[in-house]
Write an enzyme that holds these catalytic residues in place. Structure first.
Site, PDB file in Angstrom:
ATOM      1  CG  LEU A 187      -1.969  -1.110   1.270  1.00  0.00           C
ATOM      2  CD1 LEU A 187      -2.849  -0.957   2.501  1.00  0.00           C
ATOM      3  CD2 LEU A 187      -2.835  -1.134   0.012  1.00  0.00           C
ATOM      4  CD  GLU A 188       4.472   2.168   4.320  1.00  0.00           C
ATOM      5  OE1 GLU A 188       5.680   2.232   3.998  1.00  0.00           O
ATOM      6  OE2 GLU A 188       4.102   1.986   5.492  1.00  0.00           O
ATOM      7  CG  HIS A 446      -8.129  24.216  21.254  1.00  0.00           C
ATOM      8  ND1 HIS A 446      -8.890  23.318  20.554  1.00  0.00           N
ATOM      9  CD2 HIS A 446      -8.501  25.456  20.831  1.00  0.00           C
ATOM     10  CE1 HIS A 446      -9.701  23.980  19.739  1.00  0.00           C
ATOM     11  NE2 HIS A 446      -9.483  25.284  19.887  1.00  0.00           N
TER      12      HIS A 446
END
Ligand SMILES: Cc1cc2nc3c(=O)[nH]c(=O)nc-3n(C[C@H](O)[C@H](O)[C@H](O)COP(=O)(O)OP(=O)(O)OC[C@H]3O[C@@H](n4cnc5c(N)ncnc54)[C@H](O)[C@@H]3O)c2cc1C
Length: 467
Positions: A187-188, A446
């Site tokens: 997949l890579e 955040h």
């Protein structure tokens, strides 16, 4: 046998071997590391983790420039300069392998060039360009790694029918790339060449990608890859391949049996796993026991059936991962030194570096349920994470599995941006025996991607805030 002049001979300089050699030297052992290639670093640095990530990073930039930048209000066009991309990758590899050499010098580790053969528990014969030399040693550590596995009926030619090593150096972008094997490497590398312009089809014997990983998370990744244009065919078995005219002709059969058909492509990448590598090591002759899959058998101290000879990394059982090899190397050497070296196997993360990435640690949901564990599941999508939104990343989620009674984290699976970095917090949580509530009550900055981890931990108790 001559008097040992060395405390430890390490055979193989991959991430298992070179890290073990450094730890041994730190502990005061006179250490030599035998490597048959002229550069250290093994599969990982030379033809594995590092060059593949260099190409993944470059190809992601190319793809993003072409398809992602406009949404950010940046107009740009991109032209591929494959030769420069390859040169950059080679430079990354060169810098890191030189780094290993300088670490060896810093720690007084002798690098011995040549193929190491175990004569007995106290002797390693090294045959290289400068002839043969015998090293007398107190202990031996085998870290000879692995090689790409082949399929019966399909011979590699290095150009059109290739394995992962060749797929890192293709001289041009193939128009049609057929990948056999929907594991991490397939997949890579499939992603690299798709981003650079190939039409990529992945054939897989099983009915899913990434066997063994959390099924729900894997489905999300598959969907994202399909959206990018990667095609999949499941339940097919490749039987033979040959180059004919301009095409590679691949004969395939349904996994359940049935009529064979022929598929054509320009390059065929066979990525069906890796096999342990012990050729020329003399392991069997020295009495070292192997299992049915050719892996060296070891006990809890990574000692083989021959006292004084140890083995770690891809050449023994377990996940074929660089960080697993490193941890085993360190723990094994510490045990030799009388220290309590230890590897927490259930807490070893694994990552698929596609985009989005998939990173996992601990049990999959299926595994946990099969083991009869009561599981509480918390998920949180990146779509609802402020930072992901700002980045323009919409795909994926964080999924945390906790024990329904104790709330202890059993596993975590992240599909999304920088999942490879996010999984570290969860591996650490598992290592510390943390609960989902511990994660949920930790303050996360955040706006950051790790807030999705916190929210998934809150979701375990049904109290995610932002969804
Ligand atoms: C394309 C690709 C991508 C990968 N990506 C990742 C990734 O992102 N993350 C990850 O964790 N893992 C990844 N891996 C797997 C990782 O590379 C291996 O798990 C890791 O290299 C194993 O380390 P090792 O030390 O056991 O062996 P190796 O790295 O294979 O090293 C073994 C060394 O031993 C030498 N050797 C063998 N026999 C002898 C002998 N008799 N005498 C002297 N020297 C000998 C070899 O030449 C080699 O240098 C990838 C692999 C591939 C192929």
């Amino acid at each position: 046998m001559s008097e040992p002049t060395i405390d430890l001979v390490v055979i193989g300089s991959g991430p298992g071997g070179y890290v073990a050699a450094i730890r041994a030297a730190q502990l005061g052992m006179k250490t030599a590391c035998v490597e048959k290639y002229p550069v250290p670093g093994g599969t990982c640095l030379n033809v594995g983790c590092i060059p593949s990530k260099a190409l993944l990073d470059s190809s992601e930039r190319f793809d993003f420039t072409r398809h992602g930048l406009a949404a950010h209000g940046v107009r740009a066009s991109a032209e591929l300069d494959l030769a420069t991309m390859m040169k950059r990758k080679d430079g990354v590899v060169r810098d890191l392998t030189r780094g290993v050499d300088s670490l060896f010098r810093k720690h007084g580790i002798e690098r011995v060039e040549g193929t190491g053969r175990i004569v007995n528990a106290g002797e390693v014969e090294v045959t290289g360009a400068k002839g043969t030399r015998t090293l007398a040693t107190r202990r031996i550590l085998v870290g000879t790694g692995s090689k790409p596995a082949a399929l019966p009926g399909i011979a590699f030619d290095g150009r059109r029918i290739v394995h992962s090593t060749d797929a890192l150096t293709l001289p041009e972008v193939p128009k049609r790339l057929l990948v056999i094997g929907a594991g991490a490497i397939g997949l890579e590398l499939g992603s690299v060449w798709r981003r650079l312009g190939s039409e990529v089809t992945v054939f897989e014997y099983l009915e899913r990608i990434l066997p063994g990983m959390d099924a729900g998370s894997v489905k999300l990744l598959q969907r994202a890859l399909e959206k990018q244009g990667m095609k999949f065919r499941f339940g097919v078995s490749a039987k033979s391949a040959r180059v004919e005219g301009g095409d590679v002709r691949v004969e395939v059969e349904p996994a359940a049996g049935g009529e064979r058909t022929v598929e054509t492509c320009d390059v065929l990448l066979v990525a069906v796993g890796r096999r342990p590598f012990t050729d020329g090591l003399g392991a069997a002759e020295a009495g070292i026991r192997m299992d049915a899959r050719g892996r060296i058998e070891v006990d809890d101290h990574w000692q083989t059936s021959v006292p004084g000879v140890f083995a770690i990394g891809d050449v023994i059982a377990g996940p074929m991962l660089a960080h697993k090899a490193e941890e085993e190397g360190i723990a094994c050497v510490e045990r030799m030194h009388g220290m309590p070296g230890h590897v927490s196997y259930p807490c070893i993360p694994s990552v698929v570096y596609t985009w989005p990435e998939l990173a996992s640690v601990g049990a999959s949901e299926e595994d946990a349920r099969e083991q009869g564990l009561g599981v509480a599941v918390g998920t949180f999508p990146f779509l609802a994470n402020g930072r992901a939104k700002a980045m323009g990343e919409r795909d994926g989620q964080v999924k945390i599995l906790a024990d329904a009674k104790t709330d202890r984290v059993l596993g975590a699976h992240i599909v999304g941006p920088r999942a490879s970095d996010l999984i570290a917090e969860l591996a650490f949580a598992m290592e510390m025996g943390a609960s989902a509530e511990d994660l949920a009550r930790s303050v996360h900055a955040h706006p950051t991607l790790p807030e999705a981890v916190k929210e998934a931990a809150l979701a375990v108790a049904g109290r995610a805030i932002h969804i």
